[in-house]
Design a protein around this motif. Sequence first.
Motif, PDB file in Angstrom:
ATOM      1  N   ASP A   1      28.635   3.596 -26.828  1.00 11.81           N
ATOM      2  CA  ASP A   1      29.970   3.061 -27.104  1.00 11.81           C
ATOM      3  C   ASP A   1      30.810   3.984 -27.979  1.00 11.81           C
ATOM      4  OD1 ASP A   1      28.755   2.734 -29.566  1.00 11.81           O
ATOM      5  OD2 ASP A   1      29.075   0.570 -29.677  1.00 11.81           O
ATOM      6  N   GLY A   2      30.257   5.154 -28.324  1.00 15.54           N
ATOM      7  CA  GLY A   2      30.998   6.119 -29.132  1.00 15.54           C
ATOM      8  C   GLY A   2      31.012   5.813 -30.612  1.00 15.54           C
ATOM      9  N   ILE A   3      30.357   4.733 -31.010  1.00 13.05           N
ATOM     10  CA  ILE A   3      30.309   4.336 -32.425  1.00 13.05           C
ATOM     11  C   ILE A   3      28.850   4.262 -32.852  1.00 13.05           C
ATOM     12  CG2 ILE A   3      30.872   2.537 -34.106  1.00 13.05           C
ATOM     13  CD1 ILE A   3      33.050   1.620 -32.058  1.00 13.05           C
ATOM     14  N   VAL A   4      28.510   5.027 -33.893  1.00 13.69           N
ATOM     15  CA  VAL A   4      27.143   4.978 -34.410  1.00 13.69           C
ATOM     16  C   VAL A   4      27.137   4.123 -35.660  1.00 13.69           C
ATOM     17  CG1 VAL A   4      25.194   6.308 -35.284  1.00 13.69           C
ATOM     18  CG2 VAL A   4      26.610   7.247 -33.447  1.00 13.69           C
ATOM     19  N   ASP A   5      26.612   2.944 -35.509  1.00 13.49           N
ATOM     20  CA  ASP A   5      26.514   1.954 -36.579  1.00 13.49           C
ATOM     21  C   ASP A   5      25.246   2.236 -37.388  1.00 13.49           C
ATOM     22  OD1 ASP A   5      25.226  -0.719 -37.386  1.00 13.49           O
ATOM     23  OD2 ASP A   5      27.303  -1.302 -36.985  1.00 13.49           O
ATOM     24  N   ASP A   6      25.271   1.987 -38.694  1.00 10.71           N
ATOM     25  CA  ASP A   6      24.093   2.203 -39.544  1.00 10.71           C
ATOM     26  C   ASP A   6      22.879   1.429 -39.042  1.00 10.71           C
ATOM     27  OD1 ASP A   6      25.398   3.966 -41.214  1.00 10.71           O
ATOM     28  OD2 ASP A   6      25.782   2.484 -42.786  1.00 10.71           O
ATOM     29  N   SER A   7      23.111   0.201 -38.565  1.00 12.50           N
ATOM     30  CA  SER A   7      21.977  -0.603 -38.097  1.00 12.50           C
ATOM     31  C   SER A   7      21.373  -0.004 -36.822  1.00 12.50           C
ATOM     32  CB  SER A   7      22.395  -2.058 -37.856  1.00 12.50           C
ATOM     33  OG  SER A   7      23.338  -2.151 -36.823  1.00 12.50           O
ATOM     34  N   GLU A   8      22.201   0.597 -35.962  1.00 14.43           N
ATOM     35  CA  GLU A   8      21.678   1.270 -34.767  1.00 14.43           C
ATOM     36  C   GLU A   8      20.843   2.478 -35.157  1.00 14.43           C
ATOM     37  OE1 GLU A   8      25.113   0.506 -31.419  1.00 14.43           O
ATOM     38  OE2 GLU A   8      25.499   2.027 -32.948  1.00 14.43           O
ATOM     39  N   MET A   9      21.349   3.248 -36.108  1.00 13.16           N
ATOM     40  CA  MET A   9      20.618   4.431 -36.569  1.00 13.16           C
ATOM     41  C   MET A   9      19.299   4.009 -37.211  1.00 13.16           C
ATOM     42  SD  MET A   9      20.386   7.686 -36.792  1.00 13.16           S
ATOM     43  CE  MET A   9      21.979   8.429 -36.552  1.00 13.16           C
ATOM     44  N   ASP A  10      19.322   2.985 -38.051  1.00 12.53           N
ATOM     45  CA  ASP A  10      18.099   2.492 -38.683  1.00 12.53           C
ATOM     46  C   ASP A  10      17.096   2.027 -37.634  1.00 12.53           C
ATOM     47  OD1 ASP A  10      19.171   3.039 -41.168  1.00 12.53           O
ATOM     48  OD2 ASP A  10      19.733   0.951 -41.582  1.00 12.53           O
ATOM     49  N   PHE A  11      17.581   1.359 -36.591  1.00 17.05           N
ATOM     50  CA  PHE A  11      16.711   0.895 -35.510  1.00 17.05           C
ATOM     51  C   PHE A  11      16.037   2.087 -34.819  1.00 17.05           C
ATOM     52  CE2 PHE A  11      16.025  -0.328 -31.052  1.00 17.05           C
ATOM     53  CZ  PHE A  11      15.144  -1.393 -31.241  1.00 17.05           C
ATOM     54  N   CYS A  12      16.810   3.123 -34.485  1.00 17.28           N
ATOM     55  CA  CYS A  12      16.245   4.319 -33.854  1.00 17.28           C
ATOM     56  C   CYS A  12      15.202   4.974 -34.754  1.00 17.28           C
ATOM     57  CB  CYS A  12      17.340   5.327 -33.517  1.00 17.28           C
ATOM     58  SG  CYS A  12      18.361   4.876 -32.112  1.00 17.28           S
ATOM     59  N   LEU A  13      15.507   5.095 -36.033  1.00 18.49           N
ATOM     60  CA  LEU A  13      14.562   5.692 -36.984  1.00 18.49           C
ATOM     61  C   LEU A  13      13.279   4.875 -37.059  1.00 18.49           C
ATOM     62  CD1 LEU A  13      17.103   6.560 -39.818  1.00 18.49           C
ATOM     63  CD2 LEU A  13      15.875   8.218 -38.401  1.00 18.49           C
TER      64      LEU A  13
END
Length: 109
Positions: free
Chosen positions: A53-65
């Motif tokens: 979606d072109g937006i990197v949310d902190d919660s998405e990044m935390d989930f990937c990590l």
Amino acid sequence: MEHIISIGERKGMRAQDVRALLANSTSVKHAMPNNDLDRFDQVYDLVEMMLADGIVDDSEMDFCLDIATKMGFRKAVVGVLIKKITTGVKDGLTREEIKEEAIQFLEIQ
């Protein structure tokens, strides 16, 4: 949804099978990949979805990590790995080019 279906299709699934899998996701048992190449592919797919979606949310990044760590990548390399994938996707590199660079990085760690 379209992005998730395209990932499923890359892995040999039909669109209706992907939808059915998502509709019944609580009953699906997930097997963790047992090698770095398969782990990389799954992390790559996660990062692609995060960027869809072109937006990197902190919660998405935390989930990937979190998922990358649970898959067996060491915490010391997970952030750099995800950054390499994110940067490569944004720079228009192919999956294989990003994978080659990431695997070289992982081998020297």
